[in-house]
Scaffold this motif. Structure first.
Motif, PDB file in Angstrom:
ATOM      1  N   ILE A 139       0.840  -1.198   0.000  1.00 46.40           N
ATOM      2  CA  ILE A 139       0.000   0.000   0.000  1.00 46.40           C
ATOM      3  C   ILE A 139       0.875   1.247   0.000  1.00 46.40           C
ATOM      4  N   ARG A 140       0.517   2.185  -0.859  1.00 50.06           N
ATOM      5  CA  ARG A 140       1.159   3.494  -0.881  1.00 50.06           C
ATOM      6  C   ARG A 140       0.124   4.537  -0.447  1.00 50.06           C
ATOM      7  N   PRO A 141       0.199   5.013   0.800  1.00 48.87           N
ATOM      8  CA  PRO A 141      -0.737   6.054   1.244  1.00 48.87           C
ATOM      9  C   PRO A 141      -0.340   7.408   0.672  1.00 48.87           C
ATOM     10  N   LEU A 150       1.767   4.467   8.500  1.00 45.88           N
ATOM     11  CA  LEU A 150       2.204   3.979   7.192  1.00 45.88           C
ATOM     12  C   LEU A 150       3.098   5.005   6.497  1.00 45.88           C
ATOM     13  N   LYS A 151       4.156   4.513   5.864  1.00 40.96           N
ATOM     14  CA  LYS A 151       5.069   5.376   5.121  1.00 40.96           C
ATOM     15  C   LYS A 151       4.682   5.387   3.643  1.00 40.96           C
ATOM     16  N   PRO A 152       4.623   6.578   3.021  1.00 35.00           N
ATOM     17  CA  PRO A 152       4.279   6.632   1.594  1.00 35.00           C
ATOM     18  C   PRO A 152       5.402   6.167   0.677  1.00 35.00           C
ATOM     19  N   LEU A 153       6.653   6.436   1.057  1.00 38.35           N
ATOM     20  CA  LEU A 153       7.818   6.038   0.253  1.00 38.35           C
ATOM     21  C   LEU A 153       7.681   6.498  -1.195  1.00 38.35           C
ATOM     22  N   GLY A 154       7.155   7.702  -1.363  1.00 38.22           N
ATOM     23  CA  GLY A 154       6.936   8.190  -2.718  1.00 38.22           C
ATOM     24  C   GLY A 154       7.921   9.238  -3.179  1.00 38.22           C
ATOM     25  N   GLU A 171       2.745  -5.716  -6.588  1.00 42.19           N
ATOM     26  CA  GLU A 171       2.062  -4.523  -7.088  1.00 42.19           C
ATOM     27  C   GLU A 171       1.769  -3.588  -5.925  1.00 42.19           C
ATOM     28  N   TRP A 172       1.581  -2.300  -6.255  1.00 37.31           N
ATOM     29  CA  TRP A 172       1.254  -1.292  -5.251  1.00 37.31           C
ATOM     30  C   TRP A 172      -0.173  -0.801  -5.454  1.00 37.31           C
ATOM     31  N   ILE A 173      -0.843  -0.517  -4.343  1.00 35.11           N
ATOM     32  CA  ILE A 173      -2.194   0.038  -4.368  1.00 35.11           C
ATOM     33  C   ILE A 173      -2.160   1.377  -3.637  1.00 35.11           C
ATOM     34  N   TYR A 174      -2.704   2.416  -4.262  1.00 34.47           N
ATOM     35  CA  TYR A 174      -2.677   3.760  -3.684  1.00 34.47           C
ATOM     36  C   TYR A 174      -3.989   4.039  -2.953  1.00 34.47           C
ATOM     37  N   VAL A 175      -3.869   4.549  -1.714  1.00 33.09           N
ATOM     38  CA  VAL A 175      -5.036   4.790  -0.866  1.00 33.09           C
ATOM     39  C   VAL A 175      -4.919   6.173  -0.235  1.00 33.09           C
ATOM     40  N   THR A 176      -6.028   6.915  -0.192  1.00 37.66           N
ATOM     41  CA  THR A 176      -6.045   8.230   0.440  1.00 37.66           C
ATOM     42  C   THR A 176      -6.508   8.121   1.891  1.00 37.66           C
ATOM     43  N   CYS A 200      -7.296   1.560   5.971  1.00 40.46           N
ATOM     44  CA  CYS A 200      -6.533   1.673   4.729  1.00 40.46           C
ATOM     45  C   CYS A 200      -6.364   0.310   4.070  1.00 40.46           C
ATOM     46  N   TYR A 201      -6.089  -0.720   4.875  1.00 43.33           N
ATOM     47  CA  TYR A 201      -5.904  -2.065   4.326  1.00 43.33           C
ATOM     48  C   TYR A 201      -7.187  -2.564   3.666  1.00 43.33           C
TER      49      TYR A 201
END
Length: 235
Positions: A139-141, A150-154, A171-176, A200-201
């Motif tokens: 997950i990419r928040p 959670l860390k975005p790591l973006g 794969e990555w899933i983006y969540v707001t 978020c999960y």
């Protein structure tokens, strides 16, 4: 020595419970925007809290704790959850085994986020050994306001946890943050009262369900909703 580490709050609560009960002093470096309930919980156990600039996020707390330890190596014992192999190993031997035991047969997808990287690394490695065809979705928040824990790591300047094995993520899933809040509120109405990262999960699982034709998805809910009243999660 004083037990010290940086934390978004939940690991800090564990350090506080165990460390203080064993007679050790505990100090936790935490972003200033961490929820009031988590700070109060740590203080109740006797922990000294050091707050860092909330705008700088978890990485600033991590940088600051290393500065403190480097300046006073004889004063502190640094647990260093972002670089401690015992972190991911506990999920490899513990959490992943719980998942395998609870699932009666092979499943196709696992969804998880990244705080220290320990859970997705340990769980991902074990599940890929057990089920070679499984897909691990990370997950990419969103970066701001972010999702607590959670860390975005973006961004290029983001600190990548040393124990994180990104190769396990397919794969990555983006969540707001709004999506995470929405699913927290849905879960609460079903009697499941969880925090923002758990919402978020479930949001990520919902997005994955829209993309696949069939298959079983596993995730984990790892925080309590009552730690986030002051953060506006339930307003």
């Amino acid at each position: 020595k004083i037990i010290i580490d940086s934390s978004s709050g939940n690991a800090g609560i564990a350090y506080s419970m165990i460390g203080n009960s064993l007679g050790y002093k505990v100090e936790i470096v935490i972003p200033g925007n961490a929820s009031l309930e988590r700070k109060q919980r740590m203080k109740a156990h006797g922990t000294n809290i050091i707050e860092t600039d909330p705008i700088e996020g978890y990485d600033e707390a991590l940088r600051h704790v290393h500065k403190l330890v480097d300046a006073n190596p004889d004063k502190y014992f640094l647990c260093d959850q972002y670089a401690n192999d015992n972190n991911w190993l506990s999920h490899y031997h513990g959490t992943a085994e719980e998942i395998i035991n609870q699932m009666s047969d092979e499943f196709e997808y696992f969804v998880g986020g990244i705080g220290t990287g320990g859970s997705i690394t340990g769980i991902g490695r074990k599940l890929k050994e057990k089920y070679p065809n499984i897909k691990i979705h990370g997950i990419r928040p969103e970066i701001w306001p972010g999702i607590e824990g959670l860390k975005p790591l973006g961004s290029p300047e983001d600190i990548i946890p040393k124990i994180l094995d990104e190769s396990v993520v397919d794969e990555w899933i983006y969540v707001t943050a709004d999506e995470a809040k929405h699913y927290c509120q849905i879960l609460a109405k079903q009697g499941i009262f969880v925090g923002q990262s758990s919402g978020c999960y479930i949001a990520a699982c919902s997005k994955l369900m829209e993309k696949i034709d069939c298959g079983r998805i596993v995730t984990i809910l790892n925080d309590f909703g009552d730690r986030y009243f002051s953060a506006g999660l339930w307003s």
